[in-house]
Design a protein around this motif. Sequence first.
Motif, mmCIF file in Angstrom:
data_model
loop_
_atom_site.group_PDB
_atom_site.id
_atom_site.type_symbol
_atom_site.label_atom_id
_atom_site.label_comp_id
_atom_site.label_asym_id
_atom_site.label_seq_id
_atom_site.Cartn_x
_atom_site.Cartn_y
_atom_site.Cartn_z
ATOM 1 N N LEU A 263 -8.131 6.332 -9.258
ATOM 2 C CA LEU A 263 -9.291 6.842 -8.509
ATOM 3 C C LEU A 263 -8.848 7.895 -7.495
ATOM 4 O O LEU A 263 -9.498 8.929 -7.326
ATOM 5 N N LYS A 264 -7.741 7.617 -6.835
ATOM 6 C CA LYS A 264 -7.205 8.587 -5.873
ATOM 7 C C LYS A 264 -6.832 9.877 -6.609
ATOM 8 O O LYS A 264 -7.107 10.981 -6.158
ATOM 9 N N ASP A 265 -6.235 9.696 -7.778
ATOM 10 C CA ASP A 265 -5.772 10.837 -8.576
ATOM 11 C C ASP A 265 -6.920 11.783 -8.968
ATOM 12 O O ASP A 265 -6.742 12.993 -9.009
ATOM 13 N N VAL A 266 -8.107 11.222 -9.249
ATOM 14 C CA VAL A 266 -9.222 12.122 -9.631
ATOM 15 C C VAL A 266 -9.978 12.654 -8.426
ATOM 16 O O VAL A 266 -10.914 13.434 -8.575
ATOM 17 N N GLY A 267 -9.597 12.221 -7.229
ATOM 18 C CA GLY A 267 -10.221 12.822 -6.046
ATOM 19 C C GLY A 267 -11.170 11.932 -5.268
ATOM 20 O O GLY A 267 -11.921 12.415 -4.417
ATOM 21 N N CYS A 268 -11.142 10.615 -5.520
ATOM 22 C CA CYS A 268 -12.005 9.718 -4.742
ATOM 23 C C CYS A 268 -11.441 9.526 -3.334
ATOM 24 O O CYS A 268 -10.234 9.380 -3.153
ATOM 25 N N ASP A 269 -12.335 9.474 -2.361
ATOM 26 C CA ASP A 269 -11.970 9.075 -0.996
ATOM 27 C C ASP A 269 -12.413 7.644 -0.717
ATOM 28 O O ASP A 269 -11.848 6.979 0.140
ATOM 29 N N HIS B 258 -3.726 2.407 -1.433
ATOM 30 C CA HIS B 258 -3.712 3.729 -2.069
ATOM 31 C C HIS B 258 -4.554 4.739 -1.291
ATOM 32 O O HIS B 258 -5.033 5.735 -1.854
ATOM 33 N N SER B 259 -4.771 4.468 -0.020
ATOM 34 C CA SER B 259 -5.512 5.382 0.859
ATOM 35 C C SER B 259 -6.927 5.685 0.377
ATOM 36 O O SER B 259 -7.440 6.792 0.565
ATOM 37 N N LEU B 260 -7.519 4.685 -0.262
ATOM 38 C CA LEU B 260 -8.941 4.780 -0.597
ATOM 39 C C LEU B 260 -9.687 3.939 0.434
ATOM 40 O O LEU B 260 -9.259 2.814 0.727
ATOM 41 N N LYS B 261 -10.801 4.462 0.948
ATOM 42 C CA LYS B 261 -11.537 3.676 1.936
ATOM 43 C C LYS B 261 -12.549 2.781 1.224
ATOM 44 O O LYS B 261 -13.426 3.288 0.506
ATOM 45 N N PRO B 262 -12.452 1.470 1.429
ATOM 46 C CA PRO B 262 -13.412 0.591 0.765
ATOM 47 C C PRO B 262 -14.763 0.559 1.481
ATOM 48 O O PRO B 262 -14.820 0.665 2.702
#
Length: 257
Positions: free
Chosen positions: A83-89, A119-123
């Motif tokens: 998800l991070k790889d495709v550009g999700c925040d 993975h630095s994604l905000k839940p």
Amino acid sequence: MRTPIIVGNWKLNKTSREAVAFVKSLWSLVADVTDIEIVVAPTFTGLSVVAQALASGNIRLAAQDVFWENSGAFTGEVSPGMLKDVGCDYVIIGHSERRQYFGETDENVNRKVKAAHAHSLKPIICTGESLEEREAGKTGAVVKDQVLNGIAGLSADQIASTVIAYEPVWAIGTGHNATPDQAQEVHALIRLLVSEIYSTDVAAQVRIQYGGSVKPDNTAELIAQPDVDGALVGTASWEAESFAQIVKAVCNVFFIN
Ligand code: PGA
């Protein structure tokens, strides 16, 4: 001051082509908005093309779910790193539809929340009671369990960048939103729970969104509540016009009134 965050949850809607057309027309309507975070949550198959279409704009990307492992033999799952790889925040976790139809538990929500942060994604952690639970006077207890189990083990920095959504199940997709007072009561409870575990300073940073039949004409009164920091919007986010009207209503409350 907490930056308001408005998320459009597309659920199981829009092909890739429709998704790209949608974000282009949404962007033309909200291009001048700078002080609010605007986020769209396409299906997994739409993420990559939407990310490309959004590249230089002010709209951010969320996924609707995530798995807690980052790779391996887990057929059908999508990892936080992907998800991070495709550009999700952002990533929505524990939506009531996932709890209801796909057996999502608080324990799994917590695993996903931790994996997202790793993975630095905000839940965006979804909570909310059913109608039966509200009528039985259990709203506070249900939301308390969901929040405490969902955020268990997070550091102060992690919780400060976590978004918590209060979405009463009876209000989702029904056209019957919670009243501003009902929303504020639960939002204040959620902030109190966070302050008891961490501190009032940390709790003051956590953004708490309301979700459940948010529409252009009820946004202002909901968002005007002191502990309502944004909206998680389903149905009304599927049309660019109505989602843009919701964004504009939030701008009016925060930056004009
Ligand atoms: P709704 O959905 O706006 O259609 O009620 C909200 C949600 O499920 O997040």
